[in-house]
Design a protein around this motif. Structure first.
Motif, PDB file in Angstrom:
ATOM      1  N   MET A   1      36.595   9.683  10.951  1.00  0.00           N
ATOM      2  CA  MET A   1      36.870  10.884  11.756  1.00  0.00           C
ATOM      3  C   MET A   1      37.298  12.048  10.860  1.00  0.00           C
ATOM      4  N   VAL A   2      38.131  11.736   9.880  1.00  0.00           N
ATOM      5  CA  VAL A   2      38.657  12.789   9.018  1.00  0.00           C
ATOM      6  C   VAL A   2      37.515  13.514   8.324  1.00  0.00           C
ATOM      7  N   TRP A   3      36.468  12.741   8.021  1.00  0.00           N
ATOM      8  CA  TRP A   3      35.301  13.292   7.330  1.00  0.00           C
ATOM      9  C   TRP A   3      34.735  14.485   8.073  1.00  0.00           C
ATOM     10  N   LEU A   4      34.703  14.346   9.402  1.00  0.00           N
ATOM     11  CA  LEU A   4      34.124  15.389  10.241  1.00  0.00           C
ATOM     12  C   LEU A   4      34.924  16.674  10.215  1.00  0.00           C
ATOM     13  N   LEU A   5      36.211  16.551  10.016  1.00  0.00           N
ATOM     14  CA  LEU A   5      37.067  17.727  10.060  1.00  0.00           C
ATOM     15  C   LEU A   5      36.925  18.564   8.794  1.00  0.00           C
ATOM     16  N   LEU A   6      36.299  17.991   7.771  1.00  0.00           N
ATOM     17  CA  LEU A   6      36.164  18.720   6.532  1.00  0.00           C
ATOM     18  C   LEU A   6      35.069  19.762   6.655  1.00  0.00           C
ATOM     19  N   PRO A   7      35.247  20.929   6.001  1.00  0.00           N
ATOM     20  CA  PRO A   7      34.179  21.929   6.032  1.00  0.00           C
ATOM     21  C   PRO A   7      32.961  21.437   5.265  1.00  0.00           C
ATOM     22  N   THR A   8      31.812  22.106   5.513  1.00  0.00           N
ATOM     23  CA  THR A   8      30.561  21.675   4.892  1.00  0.00           C
ATOM     24  C   THR A   8      30.710  21.526   3.396  1.00  0.00           C
ATOM     25  N   ASN A   9      31.431  22.484   2.770  1.00  0.00           N
ATOM     26  CA  ASN A   9      31.565  22.441   1.333  1.00  0.00           C
ATOM     27  C   ASN A   9      32.254  21.162   0.878  1.00  0.00           C
ATOM     28  N   SER A  10      33.274  20.703   1.642  1.00  0.00           N
ATOM     29  CA  SER A  10      33.973  19.489   1.264  1.00  0.00           C
ATOM     30  C   SER A  10      33.079  18.281   1.441  1.00  0.00           C
ATOM     31  N   MET A  11      32.234  18.328   2.494  1.00  0.00           N
ATOM     32  CA  MET A  11      31.305  17.229   2.729  1.00  0.00           C
ATOM     33  C   MET A  11      30.326  17.142   1.569  1.00  0.00           C
ATOM     34  N   ASP A  12      29.867  18.333   1.160  1.00  0.00           N
ATOM     35  CA  ASP A  12      28.972  18.455   0.029  1.00  0.00           C
ATOM     36  C   ASP A  12      29.631  17.871  -1.221  1.00  0.00           C
ATOM     37  N   ARG A  13      30.926  18.186  -1.397  1.00  0.00           N
ATOM     38  CA  ARG A  13      31.687  17.685  -2.549  1.00  0.00           C
ATOM     39  C   ARG A  13      31.809  16.158  -2.485  1.00  0.00           C
ATOM     40  N   GLY A  60      27.213  10.949  11.850  1.00  0.00           N
ATOM     41  CA  GLY A  60      26.396  11.207  13.044  1.00  0.00           C
ATOM     42  C   GLY A  60      26.994  10.520  14.265  1.00  0.00           C
ATOM     43  N   ILE A  61      27.450   9.269  14.081  1.00  0.00           N
ATOM     44  CA  ILE A  61      28.058   8.527  15.205  1.00  0.00           C
ATOM     45  C   ILE A  61      29.345   9.234  15.642  1.00  0.00           C
ATOM     46  N   THR A  62      30.118   9.703  14.653  1.00  0.00           N
ATOM     47  CA  THR A  62      31.375  10.383  14.984  1.00  0.00           C
ATOM     48  C   THR A  62      31.118  11.641  15.806  1.00  0.00           C
ATOM     49  N   PHE A  63      30.063  12.383  15.436  1.00  0.00           N
ATOM     50  CA  PHE A  63      29.704  13.588  16.203  1.00  0.00           C
ATOM     51  C   PHE A  63      29.406  13.225  17.655  1.00  0.00           C
ATOM     52  N   VAL A  64      28.522  12.254  17.836  1.00  0.00           N
ATOM     53  CA  VAL A  64      28.116  11.884  19.201  1.00  0.00           C
ATOM     54  C   VAL A  64      29.312  11.302  19.955  1.00  0.00           C
ATOM     55  N   GLY A  65      30.254  10.707  19.198  1.00  0.00           N
ATOM     56  CA  GLY A  65      31.461  10.147  19.809  1.00  0.00           C
ATOM     57  C   GLY A  65      32.325  11.194  20.486  1.00  0.00           C
ATOM     58  N   TYR A  66      32.084  12.475  20.195  1.00  0.00           N
ATOM     59  CA  TYR A  66      32.820  13.530  20.897  1.00  0.00           C
ATOM     60  C   TYR A  66      32.348  13.663  22.345  1.00  0.00           C
TER      61      TYR A  66
END
Ligand code: SF4
Ligand code: SF4
Length: 361
Positions: A1-13, A60-66
């Protein structure tokens, strides 16, 4: 879940971090990419992409989990019995994350992110706004040198021209050329340049987060109209979010009229409308609810069950019939209100609906 809260740049990192752990530093990656395909290269690339795909799928699962209760969603995925729309969105988001963070990376920042386009408007005067920049007075003229020499005697600045700041930049720019719209302020160039300065025994902060005024030895004006406006806007937004959190009702009620029949007349001569009621319990505990309806004199509510129980985070659908004496109808369509509350009465919600009947005589 925490992953999703990160901005795109952090995901990229995060994707970059995985890549570095598996493929090694950037120069090693470039060397491997130029090599012909062999068993070792296939093994390393397969592991990297496999981990990226697993991570993307998880996100992707976390997104749909919303939108779909997450436990139910995971159970359905395990049984491979997810609905076609849910499969579509899980795969769509997974693919978008894999493509953006794994392949496109800085192209997203440069060409797709709108922030790059309006950041200069937000920044205002460059003299007083803190941005990532090179201290040109100290750094230029740049040039390579041996460690330990007095570079000033050779008419050089502190920049060793190692180009590491360009190599680590996710958007591929050279910050020594000044502030550019592609800069996303990730500070990777600051960290790597500080390491170089450390190795050369030079003071750090050749590249730093600073203002032009500071670099020129002038005073920086902090209280500027633009800053006051941003702070005021931030306070208003924070108060708005706080208000919406504090007044949030952990319950949702949806009322849908049965569209097959407008109304029907019962054996007792009453006019009946049928509704589908959806209740979502957004609280952390399960509740027993009471449902009532008002708006027309003598309105009666009929349900198959009087005990509406919904577990925490779950939803429930019930069919409700409303009946009324036609003498009490003043028009063909009347406003009514459904009222749902917990048996303790601490959580209440209302929803408007219409009751349709024959034209009054
Ligand atoms: S990392 Fe620092 S020293 Fe190296 S080229 Fe960039 S600014 Fe110069
Ligand atoms: S802060 Fe430095 S590394 Fe990051 S985008 Fe800007 S120039 Fe590139």
């Amino acid at each position: 879940m925490v992953w999703l809260l990160l901005p795109t740049n952090s995901m990229d990192r995060g994707f970059l971090w995985i890549e570095r752990k598996i493929e090694g530093p950037r120069n090693q990656q470039i060397k491997r990419d130029k090599q012909d395909w062999n068993a070792e290269k296939i093994r390393i690339k397969t592991i990297k992409h496999f981990i990226w795909i697993v991570l993307s799928f998880y996100t992707g699962i976390t997104f749909v989990g919303y939108f779909t209760p997450i436990r139910e969603l995971i159970d359905l995925i395990m049984q491979l019995s997810l609905g076609s729309w849910e499969w579509f969105w899980v795969i769509f988001y997974s693919f978008a994350i894999y493509g953006n963070a794994g392949w496109l990376r800085e192209q997203v920042c440069i060409y797709m992110c709108p922030y790059a386009r309006f950041q200069s408007q937000l920044l205002g005067s460059q003299n007083d706004m803190a941005t990532i920049r090179l201290n040109e007075k100290r750094g230029e003229p740049r040039g390579s040198r041996k460690k330990g020499i007095n570079y000033e005697e050779q008419n050089l600045g502190a920049c060793t021209d190692c180009s590491l700041c360009v190599q680590v930049c996710p958007t591929g720019i050279d910050i020594r050329d000044g502030l550019q719209y592609q800069c996303i302020g990730c500070a990777a160039c600051i960290d790597v340049c500080d390491e170089v300065m450390d190795k050369m025994n030079y003071p750090k902060k050749l590249i730093s987060y600073t203002t032009l005024s500071i670099l020129e030895g002038k005073k920086t004006h902090i209280l500027r109209p633009r800053i006051v406006f941003y702070v005021a806007l931030l306070i208003v937004l924070t108060l708005g979010i706080l208000y919406s959190i504090l007044t949030r009702i952990p319950l949702s009620l949806d009322v849908i009229r049965d569209r097959n029949t407008l109304f029907r007349e019962t054996n007792e001569g009453l006019i009946e409308n049928v509704y589908k009621i959806q209740i979502i319990n957004k609280d952390t505990q399960s509740h027993h609810y009471q449902l009532r309806a008002s708006g027309i004199k003598g309105l009666q509510i009929k349900m198959d069950t009087q005990n509406i129980h919904v577990d925490s985070g779950q939803n429930s659908e019930i069919v409700v019939r409303l009946q009324v004496d036609p003498e009490n109808l003043k028009s063909r369509s009347s406003n009514i209100t459904f009222m749902l509350n917990t048996k303790k009465g601490n959580i209440n919600i209302e929803e408007e609906a219409r009751f349709v009947g024959p034209t009054p005589r």
